[in-house]
Design an enzyme around this catalytic site. Structure first.
Site, PDB file in Angstrom:
ATOM      1  N   CYS A   2       0.860  -1.174   0.000  1.00  0.00           N
ATOM      2  CA  CYS A   2       0.000   0.000   0.000  1.00  0.00           C
ATOM      3  C   CYS A   2       0.897   1.224   0.000  1.00  0.00           C
ATOM      4  O   CYS A   2       2.101   1.128   0.228  1.00  0.00           O
ATOM      5  CB  CYS A   2      -0.867   0.017   1.241  1.00  0.00           C
ATOM      6  SG  CYS A   2      -1.799  -1.508   1.453  1.00  0.00           S
ATOM      7  N   ARG A  27       1.720   1.573  -5.926  1.00  0.00           N
ATOM      8  CA  ARG A  27       1.975   0.593  -4.865  1.00  0.00           C
ATOM      9  C   ARG A  27       0.732  -0.219  -4.538  1.00  0.00           C
ATOM     10  O   ARG A  27       0.794  -1.205  -3.818  1.00  0.00           O
ATOM     11  CB  ARG A  27       2.463   1.305  -3.607  1.00  0.00           C
ATOM     12  CG  ARG A  27       3.761   2.042  -3.787  1.00  0.00           C
ATOM     13  CD  ARG A  27       4.186   2.644  -2.473  1.00  0.00           C
ATOM     14  NE  ARG A  27       4.596   1.596  -1.563  1.00  0.00           N
ATOM     15  CZ  ARG A  27       5.850   1.204  -1.392  1.00  0.00           C
ATOM     16  NH1 ARG A  27       6.811   1.792  -2.064  1.00  0.00           N
ATOM     17  NH2 ARG A  27       6.147   0.247  -0.564  1.00  0.00           N
ATOM     18  N   TRP A  75      -3.692  -1.965  -1.495  1.00  0.00           N
ATOM     19  CA  TRP A  75      -3.672  -3.241  -2.217  1.00  0.00           C
ATOM     20  C   TRP A  75      -4.191  -4.253  -1.220  1.00  0.00           C
ATOM     21  O   TRP A  75      -3.516  -4.578  -0.231  1.00  0.00           O
ATOM     22  CB  TRP A  75      -2.256  -3.576  -2.654  1.00  0.00           C
ATOM     23  CG  TRP A  75      -2.173  -4.773  -3.550  1.00  0.00           C
ATOM     24  CD1 TRP A  75      -2.304  -4.786  -4.914  1.00  0.00           C
ATOM     25  CD2 TRP A  75      -1.941  -6.134  -3.171  1.00  0.00           C
ATOM     26  NE1 TRP A  75      -2.180  -6.067  -5.387  1.00  0.00           N
ATOM     27  CE2 TRP A  75      -1.952  -6.913  -4.353  1.00  0.00           C
ATOM     28  CE3 TRP A  75      -1.733  -6.774  -1.955  1.00  0.00           C
ATOM     29  CZ2 TRP A  75      -1.749  -8.293  -4.348  1.00  0.00           C
ATOM     30  CZ3 TRP A  75      -1.537  -8.155  -1.944  1.00  0.00           C
ATOM     31  CH2 TRP A  75      -1.544  -8.896  -3.136  1.00  0.00           C
ATOM     32  N   ASN A 101       0.570   0.286   6.125  1.00  0.00           N
ATOM     33  CA  ASN A 101       1.099  -0.500   5.018  1.00  0.00           C
ATOM     34  C   ASN A 101       1.803  -1.703   5.625  1.00  0.00           C
ATOM     35  O   ASN A 101       2.731  -1.532   6.421  1.00  0.00           O
ATOM     36  CB  ASN A 101       2.089   0.357   4.206  1.00  0.00           C
ATOM     37  CG  ASN A 101       2.826  -0.443   3.152  1.00  0.00           C
ATOM     38  OD1 ASN A 101       2.324  -1.454   2.670  1.00  0.00           O
ATOM     39  ND2 ASN A 101       4.017   0.010   2.801  1.00  0.00           N
ATOM     40  N   GLY A 102       1.340  -2.898   5.296  1.00  0.00           N
ATOM     41  CA  GLY A 102       1.967  -4.094   5.868  1.00  0.00           C
ATOM     42  C   GLY A 102       0.893  -5.095   6.263  1.00  0.00           C
ATOM     43  O   GLY A 102      -0.256  -4.998   5.840  1.00  0.00           O
ATOM     44  N   GLU A 481      11.505 -13.779 -19.089  1.00  0.00           N
ATOM     45  CA  GLU A 481      11.128 -12.402 -18.776  1.00  0.00           C
ATOM     46  C   GLU A 481      10.082 -11.892 -19.778  1.00  0.00           C
ATOM     47  O   GLU A 481       9.127 -11.201 -19.397  1.00  0.00           O
ATOM     48  CB  GLU A 481      12.382 -11.512 -18.765  1.00  0.00           C
ATOM     49  CG  GLU A 481      12.136 -10.017 -18.641  1.00  0.00           C
ATOM     50  CD  GLU A 481      11.402  -9.582 -17.383  1.00  0.00           C
ATOM     51  OE1 GLU A 481      11.142 -10.423 -16.509  1.00  0.00           O
ATOM     52  OE2 GLU A 481      11.062  -8.387 -17.282  1.00  0.00           O
ATOM     53  N   LYS A 485       6.368 -10.436 -18.808  1.00  0.00           N
ATOM     54  CA  LYS A 485       5.906  -9.099 -19.215  1.00  0.00           C
ATOM     55  C   LYS A 485       4.564  -9.205 -19.909  1.00  0.00           C
ATOM     56  O   LYS A 485       3.647  -8.450 -19.640  1.00  0.00           O
ATOM     57  CB  LYS A 485       6.898  -8.416 -20.180  1.00  0.00           C
ATOM     58  CG  LYS A 485       8.166  -7.843 -19.618  1.00  0.00           C
ATOM     59  CD  LYS A 485       8.005  -6.561 -18.861  1.00  0.00           C
ATOM     60  CE  LYS A 485       7.748  -6.821 -17.412  1.00  0.00           C
ATOM     61  NZ  LYS A 485       8.838  -7.150 -16.565  1.00  0.00           N
ATOM     62  N   GLU A 488       1.663 -10.195 -17.385  1.00  0.00           N
ATOM     63  CA  GLU A 488       1.231  -9.278 -16.332  1.00  0.00           C
ATOM     64  C   GLU A 488       0.535  -8.038 -16.862  1.00  0.00           C
ATOM     65  O   GLU A 488      -0.319  -7.487 -16.187  1.00  0.00           O
ATOM     66  CB  GLU A 488       2.368  -8.920 -15.365  1.00  0.00           C
ATOM     67  CG  GLU A 488       3.486  -8.115 -15.930  1.00  0.00           C
ATOM     68  CD  GLU A 488       4.551  -7.779 -14.882  1.00  0.00           C
ATOM     69  OE1 GLU A 488       4.240  -7.665 -13.703  1.00  0.00           O
ATOM     70  OE2 GLU A 488       5.712  -7.636 -15.301  1.00  0.00           O
ATOM     71  N   HIS A 504       9.651 -32.707 -25.285  1.00  0.00           N
ATOM     72  CA  HIS A 504       9.428 -33.598 -24.144  1.00  0.00           C
ATOM     73  C   HIS A 504       8.036 -33.395 -23.539  1.00  0.00           C
ATOM     74  O   HIS A 504       7.798 -33.776 -22.397  1.00  0.00           O
ATOM     75  CB  HIS A 504      10.512 -33.391 -23.094  1.00  0.00           C
ATOM     76  CG  HIS A 504      11.884 -33.731 -23.618  1.00  0.00           C
ATOM     77  ND1 HIS A 504      12.273 -35.026 -23.880  1.00  0.00           N
ATOM     78  CD2 HIS A 504      12.910 -32.938 -23.994  1.00  0.00           C
ATOM     79  CE1 HIS A 504      13.511 -35.021 -24.368  1.00  0.00           C
ATOM     80  NE2 HIS A 504      13.913 -33.756 -24.450  1.00  0.00           N
ATOM     81  N   LYS A 603       3.250  -2.657  -7.222  1.00  0.00           N
ATOM     82  CA  LYS A 603       4.663  -2.500  -7.557  1.00  0.00           C
ATOM     83  C   LYS A 603       5.580  -3.209  -6.572  1.00  0.00           C
ATOM     84  O   LYS A 603       6.515  -3.882  -6.950  1.00  0.00           O
ATOM     85  CB  LYS A 603       4.988  -1.003  -7.619  1.00  0.00           C
ATOM     86  CG  LYS A 603       6.420  -0.702  -8.021  1.00  0.00           C
ATOM     87  CD  LYS A 603       6.672  -1.097  -9.457  1.00  0.00           C
ATOM     88  CE  LYS A 603       8.078  -0.819  -9.912  1.00  0.00           C
ATOM     89  NZ  LYS A 603       8.354  -1.560 -11.155  1.00  0.00           N
TER      90      LYS A 603
HETATM   91  O1  M6R Z   1      11.155  -4.911  -6.291  1.00  0.00           O
HETATM   92  P1  M6R Z   1      11.616  -6.285  -6.707  1.00  0.00           P
HETATM   93  O2  M6R Z   1      12.604  -6.247  -7.817  1.00  0.00           O
HETATM   94  O3  M6R Z   1      12.071  -7.120  -5.547  1.00  0.00           O
HETATM   95  O4  M6R Z   1      10.303  -6.976  -7.274  1.00  0.00           O
HETATM   96  C1  M6R Z   1      10.319  -8.305  -7.667  1.00  0.00           C
HETATM   97  C2  M6R Z   1       9.053  -8.658  -8.414  1.00  0.00           C
HETATM   98  O5  M6R Z   1       7.930  -8.446  -7.615  1.00  0.00           O
HETATM   99  C3  M6R Z   1       8.910  -7.830  -9.700  1.00  0.00           C
HETATM  100  O6  M6R Z   1      10.003  -7.992 -10.546  1.00  0.00           O
HETATM  101  C4  M6R Z   1       7.630  -8.235 -10.452  1.00  0.00           C
HETATM  102  O7  M6R Z   1       7.740  -9.539 -10.927  1.00  0.00           O
HETATM  103  C5  M6R Z   1       7.344  -7.254 -11.578  1.00  0.00           C
HETATM  104  N1  M6R Z   1       5.947  -6.922 -11.583  1.00  0.00           N
HETATM  105  C6  M6R Z   1       7.692  -7.776 -12.911  1.00  0.00           C
HETATM  106  O8  M6R Z   1       7.457  -6.851 -13.908  1.00  0.00           O
END
Ligand code: M6R
Length: 608
Positions: A2, A27, A75, A101-102, A481, A485, A488, A504, A603
């Protein structure tokens, strides 16, 4: 996950809080709220949905007068994203309002206790117990009530407290959640992230876990967990307001993709002097480096995939075994880690809960910890033995782009530096690698410029229900990766496979027109991947390849090709990922997705 913000001063708090929440919305964006103290009474406004709704409801803050306040963008963890579950939460007597937040892990027994004592709950959140505890412990002294309250809490909390009996005063508490104090002139702030502060002040105090602060317009007092006032240094915030704004781009993600040449340059340039890499914050002697028998890289999400790509460079150059382990798995495993292990922790935010936990677990087994982090002063950065910052600047889009590429280049620098110190590089290899390294920012720019056709390609692929990403070795790391991308931000099912594994099992899923995105930028293995392209095409797949400029073999086999500039295999992931980021972006745009704030995500993942 959050965002929290607080303001005390002589101005109107609400517009400022809303502005801060807009910057923190990345966030978490399920619901938002503010509480403002004016005329001895706390007014709370909250809405489910985005901060824009709160702005509308409060007429951009004009409807909530008062010069002390707190705000929150959520969140959801405990309880659905409804108006009632939105923060701030208020005590039964209306005296206290809080934002949090937490996660409070022991909220259930505390809730039972408070219910038995006659407190009533409005929400399903874990947070609400905090505000009732404050009411319970308050006997005219907020500081004591805060201390007694937090002594009962288990879990993580960045906490902001407002009390109707103390106009102009805020309390802020930090435990395992980020909390930064903004030092102004005649006004002071707190926030879970410096991006909410940069418009107002460049001076910040980074609280450590267990510390709390009392903020008034005239000053800030920081206390340790026993309530003793302590001195804390004031740090300069280097991020600019412009860096935290879209600057004319439609989305932060696109802006951040475009910023990669500059971000990568910022990560490399200060670390190369007189033809040599100098890692000022990891300047170990060959003897010290020799003491490490293995390297373990841990991280989550894209940072984990950066680790997967970095492993190839570290192993190939340093000849040290490297394991890459998901932090969420490592923390609960029984890892074979000891004082001869170098743990490399990758994290853009520096606040990812699983990564922090994995780091603690490994450290308890004796590992030395090197953090590769973007956010200055973050929990991981502060608690590692050594920290190499990625210097990517603020990354606001939930989908990381420049965070990932800067992590990659820091791993490359590290691999070259360790290899050289261990005497593992032949004489001419180091300058050749360094030459490639210094060219990377320009080549990334070229990779961006060469892909002006991607919006048109996105139109071909955006309606596919499922996409496969394949590659071998370094290309597979990039494919992982690329698939993340795509998933998400476009919500299209995408999976990545090591190209050699297809036969396989996975190849059974290939049908007429199944899109397969094949990364072929590993010069040693491209021919092998071409064989896999031929195999899937024989079963009807439509292949979009990522390849080096002028790669005729690929042109002959793939249906579509995205080109990148040529570079040595080890560093190729830093270029091959660029068109995959852009492809995901344009596919998501084509599908009308909320690119910067994809559904269900946030984030910074500060919960388990
Ligand atoms: O802040 P961080 O690099 O530790 O975050 C790790 C993942 O949460 C972050 O890379 C997440 O997978 C992204 N949304 C990917 O785009």
């Amino acid at each position: 996950m959050c965002g929290i913000v607080g303001y005390t001063g002589s101005g109107q708090a609400a517009p400022l809080l809303l502005e801060g929440l807009k910057r923190l919305e990345y966030r978490g964006y399920d619901s938002a709220g503010i509480a403002v103290l004016g005329d001895g009474e706390i007014t709370v406004e909250k809405v489910s949905g985005k901060v824009a709704g709160l702005c509308e409801k409060t007429r951009d803050g004009a409807a909530v007068p008062g010069s002390t306040g707190i705000g929150h963008t959520r969140w959801a963890t405990h309880g659905a994203p409804t108006d009632t579950n939105a923060h701030p939460h208020v005590s039964n007597d209306g005296r206290f309002a809080i934002v949090h937040n937490g996660i409070i892990e022991n909220y259930a027994p505390l809730r039972e206790e408070l219910l038995a004592r006659g407190y009533t709950f409005e929400s399903e959140t874990d947070t609400e117990i905090i505000v009732h505890l404050l009411e319970m412990y308050y006997e005219g002294d907020i500081k004591t009530a805060v201390m007694k309250t937090v002594a009962r809490l288990e879990g993580s909390y960045g906490l902001g407290v407002l009390c109707s009996e103390r106009p102009g005063t805020l309390f802020a508490v930090k435990e395992a959640s980020p909390l930064i104090l903004g030092v102004g002139v005649g006004e002071n702030y707190f926030a879970s992230d410096v991006t909410a502060l940069v418009s107002y002040t460049k001076n910040a105090i980074y609280l450590d876990d267990g510390e709390f602060a009392e903020l008034t317009p005239g000053g800030i007092t920081v206390y340790d967990c026993s309530g003793r006032a302590i001195e804390k240094p004031v740090s300069r915030i280097t991020w600019t307001v412009e860096a935290a704004e879209k600057g004319g781009y439609a989305h932060f993600m696109l802006k951040e993709i475009m910023e990669q040449p500059a971000a990568v340059r910022a990560a490399i340039a200060p670390r190369v002097r007189d033809g040599e890499i100098r890692l000022e914050d990891f300047d170990l002697t060959p003897e010290e480096l020799h003491s490490f028998r293995k390297i373990v890289i841990t991280a989550c999400g894209s940072a984990y995939y950066a680790g997967c790509a970095g492993k190839y460079a570290l192993e190939s150059l340093c000849r040290i075994p490297v394991e890459v382990v998901l932090a969420s798995e490592l923390r609960y495993g029984d890892p074979l880690i000891d004082e001869q292990t170098l743990l490399i922790v990758l994290s853009q935010s520096g606040e990812t809960a699983d990564t922090i936990a994995a780091m603690k677990e490994c450290r308890s087994r004796g590992a030395k910890v090197l953090a590769v982090v973007n956010v200055v002063g973050s929990t991981i950065a502060k608690s590692a033995d050594w920290t190499l910052y990625t210097w990517a600047g603020p990354e606001i889009a939930v989908a990381t782009t420049k965070g990932y590429t800067t992590q990659l280049v820091v791993l490359y620098l590290l691999a070259m530096d360790i290899a050289r110190k261990l005497g593992k590089l032949e004489d001419d290899r180091y300058p050749a690698l360094l030459y490639d390294m210094l060219r990377l920012p320009r080549l990334i720019q070229n990779a961006i410029d060469m892909n002006s056709g991607l919006p048109a390609l996105a139109k071909k692929y955006h309606s596919s229900p499922s996409l496969f990403f394949i590659g071998r070795n370094t290309d597979w790391a990039v494919a992982l990766e690329g698939a993340l991308k795509m998933k998400e931000i476009s919500y299209i099912h995408a999976e990545s496979y090591a190209a050699g594994e297809l036969k396989h099992g996975t190849i059974a899923l290939i049908e007429e027109n199944t899109p397969v995105i094949a990364v072929c930028c590993n010069e040693h293995l491209a021919d092998k991947t071409i064989s896999n392209i031929v195999e899937v095409k024989a079963r009807g797949a439509r292949v979009l390849a990522v390849a080096f400029r002028e790669d005729r073999k690929i042109v002959a086999q793939a249906n579509d090709v995205i080109f990148i500039p040529r570079i040595g295999t080890l560093f190729s992931p830093a270029l091959a990922v660029i068109p995959l980021q852009l492809l995901a972006y344009y596919v998501a745009r084509e599908n009308g997705c909320d690119i910067d704030k994809p559904k269900n995500l946030a984030k910074s993942v500060t919960v388990e």
